[in-house]
Every structure is written in C-alpha cells, then in structure tokens.
Design a protein around this motif. Structure first.
Motif, PDB file in Angstrom:
ATOM      1  N   TRP A  63       1.218  -1.390  -0.231  1.00  0.00           N
ATOM      2  CA  TRP A  63      -0.127   0.213  -0.104  1.00  0.00           C
ATOM      3  C   TRP A  63       1.095   0.910  -0.300  1.00  0.00           C
ATOM      4  CZ3 TRP A  63      -0.610  -3.609   4.402  1.00  0.00           C
ATOM      5  CH2 TRP A  63      -1.789  -4.327   3.457  1.00  0.00           C
ATOM      6  N   LEU A  64       0.331   1.685  -0.529  1.00  0.00           N
ATOM      7  CA  LEU A  64       0.563   3.211  -1.185  1.00  0.00           C
ATOM      8  C   LEU A  64       0.083   4.986  -0.225  1.00  0.00           C
ATOM      9  CD1 LEU A  64       3.425   5.215  -1.285  1.00  0.00           C
ATOM     10  CD2 LEU A  64       2.554   5.469  -4.132  1.00  0.00           C
ATOM     11  N   ILE A  65       0.155   5.499   0.482  1.00  0.00           N
ATOM     12  CA  ILE A  65      -0.191   6.723   0.748  1.00  0.00           C
ATOM     13  C   ILE A  65       0.351   7.912   0.743  1.00  0.00           C
ATOM     14  CG2 ILE A  65      -2.160   6.987   2.932  1.00  0.00           C
ATOM     15  CD1 ILE A  65      -2.243   4.831   4.374  1.00  0.00           C
ATOM     16  N   VAL A  66      -0.246   9.092  -0.163  1.00  0.00           N
ATOM     17  CA  VAL A  66       0.080  10.046  -0.660  1.00  0.00           C
ATOM     18  C   VAL A  66      -0.940  11.107   0.352  1.00  0.00           C
ATOM     19  CG1 VAL A  66      -0.101  11.517  -2.238  1.00  0.00           C
ATOM     20  CG2 VAL A  66       0.766   9.417  -3.322  1.00  0.00           C
ATOM     21  N   ALA A  67       0.625  11.409   0.700  1.00  0.00           N
ATOM     22  CA  ALA A  67      -0.328  12.760   2.005  1.00  0.00           C
ATOM     23  C   ALA A  67       0.566  14.181   2.160  1.00  0.00           C
ATOM     24  CB  ALA A  67       0.084  12.141   3.147  1.00  0.00           C
ATOM     25  N   THR A  68       0.657  13.945   0.716  1.00  0.00           N
ATOM     26  CA  THR A  68       1.752  15.161   0.397  1.00  0.00           C
ATOM     27  C   THR A  68       0.784  16.813   0.381  1.00  0.00           C
ATOM     28  OG1 THR A  68       1.772  14.718  -2.095  1.00  0.00           O
ATOM     29  CG2 THR A  68       3.924  14.254  -0.377  1.00  0.00           C
ATOM     30  N   GLY A  69      -0.436  15.940  -0.007  1.00  0.00           N
ATOM     31  CA  GLY A  69      -1.609  17.463   0.307  1.00  0.00           C
ATOM     32  C   GLY A  69      -1.241  18.186  -1.213  1.00  0.00           C
ATOM     33  N   GLU A  70      -2.282  19.054  -0.982  1.00  0.00           N
ATOM     34  CA  GLU A  70      -2.195  20.262  -1.672  1.00  0.00           C
ATOM     35  C   GLU A  70      -1.359  21.387  -2.384  1.00  0.00           C
ATOM     36  OE1 GLU A  70      -7.147  19.749  -1.214  1.00  0.00           O
ATOM     37  OE2 GLU A  70      -6.166  21.553  -0.233  1.00  0.00           O
ATOM     38  N   ASN A  71      -0.495  21.900  -1.220  1.00  0.00           N
ATOM     39  CA  ASN A  71       0.049  22.741  -0.974  1.00  0.00           C
ATOM     40  C   ASN A  71       1.684  22.490  -0.260  1.00  0.00           C
ATOM     41  OD1 ASN A  71      -2.188  23.971  -1.056  1.00  0.00           O
ATOM     42  ND2 ASN A  71      -2.785  23.964   1.417  1.00  0.00           N
ATOM     43  N   ALA A  72       2.000  21.522  -1.515  1.00  0.00           N
ATOM     44  CA  ALA A  72       3.430  21.334  -0.878  1.00  0.00           C
ATOM     45  C   ALA A  72       4.465  21.855  -1.883  1.00  0.00           C
ATOM     46  CB  ALA A  72       3.135  19.715  -1.312  1.00  0.00           C
TER      47      ALA A  72
END
Length: 407
Positions: A139-148
C-alpha cells in the motif's frame, strides 16, 4: 512499524514495509497513521524535511492562526487541549501535532526525499525510492497534500525589480518591511492577513486583486461563519445557504464591491465545492481597506525596476514585493505510472471518493476541504486497509517472505 532488510548486491538497500508507506508527515500523514494504528495496522511515514508539519513550522508567518474554530480542525481520535482558544495560533497547532504524534507513538523517518514511487506489476507491490533506500509495500498513501510547493506565477518584468521579492512561504513578520511601500500579489487569506500584518508595522501595503473574491467575516453575530454554514446546510439547500451568508456578510462588512473586492456570481460554498477556491475569512483587513491603509489595486501589467504598472494605467513605486500566490501539489514529480492524479497533482476522482485509487494507492489531504476533509479521508483509508490486513493475517500469508524471494 514493521520492516525487513533485503540487501541486493551493490544496489540500493531495500526495506520491506509490513504495513502502508505514507509519504508526508503533515497533519494528513499523522492522521492516517494514527487511524491505521487504532485498527492494528502498522505504517511507515517518509518525510522529506527534518520535522513534523514542515509547512506550518518552516513556511508560515508568525501571526498565523487557524481560520476555523478548533473543533473543525481536530485530527481523529485526539482532540485539542481544553485550554486552547477558539482559534489556536500557529505555535499551538504545532504543539498539538507534536502531542498527537507522541500520543500515538508515530515516528516518521525524516530527511527522506521521495524521488520516485511506482507500482511493480510483476510482483504486485509499490516501490518507493528515496536518496537512501528503496521501500516496498502493498500500500502507498500519498499525504503530501495540495500545498507541497510554493506557487510562483509568471509576472512580466519581475526579474528587473530592484528590491526584494519574497513568497509568503518565507515571510515571517511585517517588522522586516516597516515603513515600506509593499506590493502584495494575491488576495486570498494569506494576502489579506499579510497586508494586515504590514499595517501594524506602518508599512503601506498595496493589495493586487485581479479576479473576483468572496470575503466573509470570520464570525457573524458572535458565531463562526463556517459553523453557521455547516448548521444551515443540514436544513437548507446549498444555494439558499449561500444567499443567507452573503446577506449577513453585506450587513457586517458592507458592499465589498465598492472597495475593489468584487464578488463572484457563484455563491461562496458552491464556488468552493466546484473549484476549491476558499472564501477569505476577514479578521480585520476589510476595515483597513476601508480606512485606506491597505490600497486595493487591479491586475499587474508588468513589474518595473522600481515598481509596477497596472492594467488600469496606474504606475507606482514599491520597495518590496510579496507573492501571496499560494501553493501547489508536487505529486507529478515523484509518483510515476499512475493516472489517478491530474497534471496539477490532484485526484481525478472528485470528492467524496478521491481517497482511493487502484492497486493499493490512497490519498489523504486532497479534498480541498482542509483538516476536516483529511480527518474524514484518514478514517476511510484506515478501515479499508484494516479489512485487507485482517484477511491477509487470517489466511496466514507471510507476505514479506514472498516478496523477498522475488526481489
């Protein structure tokens, strides 16, 4: 966290991660890690900076406070301290996040810049490569968000300007601009608050308002505008709520069109849902615009050596320029082989189903609904992965051994 090492000759070290890999140790990454842990699933957070919530710790101005009441900004399973004010400060929010990580025993791996993440179809895993190591997981969870990353638009002639040009990501306080004439490009919440902050240090901010913008008071009749809207939406259609909000805003702030702050034809909530454009929640800037301390300017035609020319024909001199032009996602730079994200780095699938992709790919913090949206996504992701986790454990599949044989 659970992982095992697989040295591969002289190649980069490879680590098998027992649970999901989470990219990003901001509020979204912490929230989904905590929810996973509550469901008995370990995880590993990879963070490019040297601290939690680097956007808040390293790229925000000193006077920043949460724009919404704290009950709408809590992460799952662990609330704010009772003695916190209604609108916690930047430093209080950072302290809360640090307490949150400690409470759930979340220990990200810092200084791990994800260079590439790609699904390996031959084995059925995600390979996530940093400068130090390759990590693999189901599993890969992308949590870098809209404001990286800070967003800097192209502005004609800006390279000619003699004075400093800074993005709000490095702006800390108006004390650095005391008694200066400052051009603030961007009229969102950051542009408005930076302009207000500059006034407190006797600077003369000129706020560029190129497009229409909804400005609402942060509170109406002693209550949070956001809380009022959320309550009304339980009983009334969205457009009716928008009309009521605008009536109350005109009563509280007056007609903002006369100040150069033209409202869009679409209502604030409808516009937010359709485009992600957040209304400005006023904390004092409108009164400073009314008094003339903050001057509203139209679009910039070009920057000159000593100032700017505007589309209405005006030309003014400035000492400094502050770009309050927002942020953007950086997902396209490192996530490869997936069409789940657009070229702008946002999920193609709209809310409320933007949290889940294919082949074990998940996203959190991309709802354009702030911390409330991230909390909701985190709970959904944790439940979904936990169901898979139980099936894997129940069937006694020793997944790490399986992968080790095929690397």
């Amino acid at each position: 966290m659970g992982f095992s090492k697989n040295p591969v000759g002289n190649q980069q070290e490879c680590l098998n991660i027992e649970g999901p890999i989470i990219v990003g140790a901001g509020p979204s990454g912490l929230a989904v890690s905590a929810c996973l842990k509550e469901n008995g699933v370990p995880s590993l957070i990879l963070e490019r900076s040297n601290c939690l919530a680097s956007l808040w710790q390293q790229r925000s101005y000193n006077r920043l406070k949460l724009h919404l009441p704290k009950q709408f900004c809590e992460l799952p399973l662990f609330g704010f301290p009772e003695n916190y004010p209604k609108y916690p400060s930047k430093h209080q929010f950072i302290s809360y996040l640090e307490s949150y990580a400690k409470h759930f025993n979340i220990e990200p791996l810092f200084n791990q810049v994800v260079e590439k993440a790609e699904y390996d179809h031959s084995v059925g895993i995600w390979r996530v490569r940093t400068q130090d190591c390759e990590y693999i997981s189901r599993w890969l969870i992308v949590a870098t968000g809209e404001n990286a990353e800070p967003f800097t638009p192209e502005i004609a002639g800006i390279e000619r300007f003699n004075g400093p040009v800074v993005h709000t990501s490095v702006y800390k306080s108006g004390s650095e601009f005391g008694k200066q004439r400052v051009l603030v490009v961007g009229c969102g919440n950051s542009g408005m608050e930076v302009s207000l902050d500059l006034c407190r240090y006797n600077a003369s901010p000129h706020l560029v308002v190129r497009n229409t913008v909804h400005v609402l008071p942060r509170e109406m009749f002693g209550c949070s505008t956001f809380a009022i809207a959320m309550t009304l939406l339980k009983w009334l259609p969205l457009r009716s709520v928008d009309k009521l909000l605008l009536l109350a805003a005109n009563f509280t702030l007056g007609n903002t069109d006369r100040l150069g702050l033209r409202r869009p034809k679409t209502g604030p909530i409808e516009l937010k849902n359709a485009t992600g454009k957040t209304p400005v929640l006023d904390v004092g800037a409108v009164s400073q615009i009314t008094s003339g301390k903050i001057k509203v300017m139209g679009g910039v035609r070009e920057i000159t050596r000593n100032g700017a020319k505007f589309i209405d024909g005006q030309e003014k001199e400035f000492d400094s320029i502050i770009l309050a032009t927002g942020y953007k996602s950086n997902v396209p730079c490192w996530l490869k082989g997936s069409d789940f994200f657009t070229e702008e780095g946002l999920p193609r699938t709209p809310f409320p189903n933007s949290w889940k992709g294919e082949k074990g790919l998940y996203t959190v913090g991309f709802t354009r609904r702030g911390l409330l949206g991230a909390a909701s996504d985190s709970l959904k992701i944790a439940r979904d992965i936990a169901d898979q986790w139980k099936k894997i454990k129940g069937s006694k599949i020793i997944w790490n051994s399986h992968i080790a044989l095929q690397i």
